[in-house]
Every structure is written in C-alpha cells, then in structure tokens.
Design a protein around this motif. Structure first.
Motif, PDB file in Angstrom:
ATOM      1  N   HIS A   1       0.821  -1.214   0.000  1.00 26.58           N
ATOM      2  CA  HIS A   1       0.000   0.000   0.000  1.00 26.58           C
ATOM      3  C   HIS A   1       0.855   1.265   0.000  1.00 26.58           C
ATOM      4  O   HIS A   1       0.551   2.222  -0.711  1.00 26.58           O
ATOM      5  CB  HIS A   1      -0.962   0.003   1.184  1.00 26.58           C
ATOM      6  CG  HIS A   1      -2.028  -1.037   1.099  1.00 26.58           C
ATOM      7  ND1 HIS A   1      -2.752  -1.306  -0.034  1.00 26.58           N
ATOM      8  CD2 HIS A   1      -2.491  -1.906   2.032  1.00 26.58           C
ATOM      9  CE1 HIS A   1      -3.619  -2.270   0.187  1.00 26.58           C
ATOM     10  NE2 HIS A   1      -3.470  -2.669   1.431  1.00 26.58           N
ATOM     11  N   ALA A   2       1.922   1.280   0.790  1.00 26.92           N
ATOM     12  CA  ALA A   2       2.760   2.479   0.902  1.00 26.92           C
ATOM     13  C   ALA A   2       3.542   2.741  -0.385  1.00 26.92           C
ATOM     14  O   ALA A   2       3.690   3.897  -0.791  1.00 26.92           O
ATOM     15  CB  ALA A   2       3.727   2.340   2.072  1.00 26.92           C
ATOM     16  N   SER A   3       4.019   1.695  -1.022  1.00 27.38           N
ATOM     17  CA  SER A   3       4.863   1.853  -2.208  1.00 27.38           C
ATOM     18  C   SER A   3       4.062   1.964  -3.498  1.00 27.38           C
ATOM     19  O   SER A   3       4.508   2.607  -4.451  1.00 27.38           O
ATOM     20  CB  SER A   3       5.832   0.678  -2.328  1.00 27.38           C
ATOM     21  OG  SER A   3       5.124  -0.518  -2.654  1.00 27.38           O
TER      22      SER A   3
ATOM     23  N   ASN B   1      14.708   5.257  -1.813  1.00 31.41           N
ATOM     24  CA  ASN B   1      14.299   6.644  -1.577  1.00 31.41           C
ATOM     25  C   ASN B   1      13.494   6.862  -0.302  1.00 31.41           C
ATOM     26  O   ASN B   1      13.404   7.991   0.182  1.00 31.41           O
ATOM     27  CB  ASN B   1      13.502   7.169  -2.772  1.00 31.41           C
ATOM     28  CG  ASN B   1      14.338   7.223  -4.026  1.00 31.41           C
ATOM     29  OD1 ASN B   1      15.522   7.531  -3.985  1.00 31.41           O
ATOM     30  ND2 ASN B   1      13.738   6.892  -5.163  1.00 31.41           N
ATOM     31  N   SER B   2      12.925   5.803   0.248  1.00 35.19           N
ATOM     32  CA  SER B   2      12.053   5.962   1.417  1.00 35.19           C
ATOM     33  C   SER B   2      12.693   5.507   2.723  1.00 35.19           C
ATOM     34  O   SER B   2      12.248   5.897   3.792  1.00 35.19           O
ATOM     35  CB  SER B   2      10.755   5.176   1.213  1.00 35.19           C
ATOM     36  OG  SER B   2      10.090   5.640   0.060  1.00 35.19           O
ATOM     37  N   PHE B   3      13.701   4.670   2.627  1.00 39.20           N
ATOM     38  CA  PHE B   3      14.325   4.109   3.820  1.00 39.20           C
ATOM     39  C   PHE B   3      15.757   4.601   3.944  1.00 39.20           C
ATOM     40  O   PHE B   3      16.334   5.142   3.008  1.00 39.20           O
ATOM     41  CB  PHE B   3      14.279   2.576   3.782  1.00 39.20           C
ATOM     42  CG  PHE B   3      12.897   2.004   3.639  1.00 39.20           C
ATOM     43  CD1 PHE B   3      11.777   2.634   4.200  1.00 39.20           C
ATOM     44  CD2 PHE B   3      12.680   0.825   2.956  1.00 39.20           C
ATOM     45  CE1 PHE B   3      10.502   2.109   4.075  1.00 39.20           C
ATOM     46  CE2 PHE B   3      11.404   0.287   2.824  1.00 39.20           C
ATOM     47  CZ  PHE B   3      10.316   0.924   3.383  1.00 39.20           C
TER      48      PHE B   3
ATOM     49  N   CYS C   1       4.665  -4.634  12.009  1.00 36.96           N
ATOM     50  CA  CYS C   1       3.809  -4.692  10.828  1.00 36.96           C
ATOM     51  C   CYS C   1       3.915  -3.457   9.935  1.00 36.96           C
ATOM     52  O   CYS C   1       3.365  -3.419   8.854  1.00 36.96           O
ATOM     53  CB  CYS C   1       2.361  -4.927  11.220  1.00 36.96           C
ATOM     54  SG  CYS C   1       1.685  -3.687  12.321  1.00 36.96           S
ATOM     55  N   GLY C   2       4.656  -2.413  10.371  1.00 35.70           N
ATOM     56  CA  GLY C   2       4.900  -1.261   9.510  1.00 35.70           C
ATOM     57  C   GLY C   2       5.913  -1.645   8.452  1.00 35.70           C
ATOM     58  O   GLY C   2       6.695  -2.566   8.641  1.00 35.70           O
ATOM     59  N   CYS C   3       5.907  -0.944   7.309  1.00 36.27           N
ATOM     60  CA  CYS C   3       6.841  -1.353   6.256  1.00 36.27           C
ATOM     61  C   CYS C   3       8.238  -0.822   6.549  1.00 36.27           C
ATOM     62  O   CYS C   3       9.190  -1.315   6.127  1.00 36.27           O
ATOM     63  CB  CYS C   3       6.363  -0.929   4.882  1.00 36.27           C
ATOM     64  SG  CYS C   3       6.379   0.817   4.545  1.00 36.27           S
TER      65      CYS C   3
END
Length: 167
Positions: A85-87, A128-130, A165-167
């Motif tokens: 969902h986030a990506s 880019n997100s982590f 459970c968070g990405c």
C-alpha cells in the motif's frame, strides 16, 4: 474532571506496568507472536494484490524450492501488505518460511522474513524511502524503515526482515 484524568492515567500506567511481557511483571520470555496458516497468509496477500511464486511451484514448508507461508508471523504478513500500500509497487513474494534459508531467531523459518522479486518500482521505493544502514555481515547492503524493519538487497531479490507490521 481532574480526578477522572488522574484516575485514567493511573489505570493506563498500571495496565502497562503489569501487562504480560511489559513493565514490572515482565518475564524474560519473548513476546508471543501470532502465526498464520498457508491459507490465512495467501488470503491476506491476495486481498492486497500481492502475488507469490516458487521455483518448485509448491508451498511445502519442508521443501526448499517451495514458497511457504505456513507459520508466518502475522506482523510479517501485515508488513508486506503495508509495503504494498505504501509503495504502490507490484510485490511478488519468492521466499517465505520454507527450509533452506539462513537460521537464527529472526529468520525465514521463524516467520520474520519474506523475499521479494526485485523490480524498478520496489528498488526505487526502498532506496528513496528508507535509510541506508550499511552492509550486513554477509556483505549485502541494507536499508531500514522508520518502523525498524530492514530490507537487504541480496542481488536477485530483496530480503525483508519484519520486526513490526509497519513497512
């Protein structure tokens, strides 16, 4: 009003202090995790639009060429759904709880890890997100999400370790 606030606060603190595995009543045992069956995990993944594949075309946990979700931690499955969902990226799981992966507490076998097929969207999202956190002991580069979960680029696929459970 003030008495009610104080009473509520004391109740919350007391609950936290004496909850199983927390505070004053904490034991040295690890937190219990909810384990999923193959059917439960595949249902979650299907509903989220996540696919899976195996080189052996099977799901037997005891065969290394299968991709099994038997005994997968619920938080790990939820982490995959959160990542999807986030990506907004296509996710194809290529490794689950089947035998043949490295051992250890936070291992595939114990339900903490999934492998994802690499694709441009997922690669860019992780980069880019982590936060890049350096090389893992075996030399693979790693990125860490704000949740604490870790994604290692193992060359042919992403090895994802889910603490939460968070990405």
């Amino acid at each position: 009003m003030r008495i009610r606030t104080v009473a509520s606060t004391l109740t919350l603190v007391g609950t936290a202090l004496f909850a199983p595995g927390v505070g004053l009543a904490a034991s040295t045992d690890a937190f219990a995790v909810t384990k999923l069956t193959q059917a439960q995990a595949t249902s979650m993944f299907s509903a989220a639009g996540i696919t899976w594949s195996s080189s052996g075309g099977c799901s037997n946990r005891n065969v290394s060429t299968c991709t099994s979700f038997d005994q997968l931690n619920q938080a790990t499955a939820q982490g995959a759904v959160t990542l999807k969902h986030a990506s907004g990226c296509a996710l194809n799981i290529t490794g689950g709880t089947e035998t043949g992966h490295a051992s250890g507490t936070y291992s595939h076998w114990n339900g903490y890890k999934l492998d994802y097929a690499k694709n441009t969207c997922l690669n860019n999202y992780v980069h880019n997100s982590f936060t890049y956190i350096g090389l893992r002991g075996d030399g693979y580069p790693q990125w860490q999400a704000a949740s604490g979960n870790i994604y290692a680029d193992e060359g042919t696929h992403w090895d994802a370790l889910y603490y939460t459970c968070g990405c």
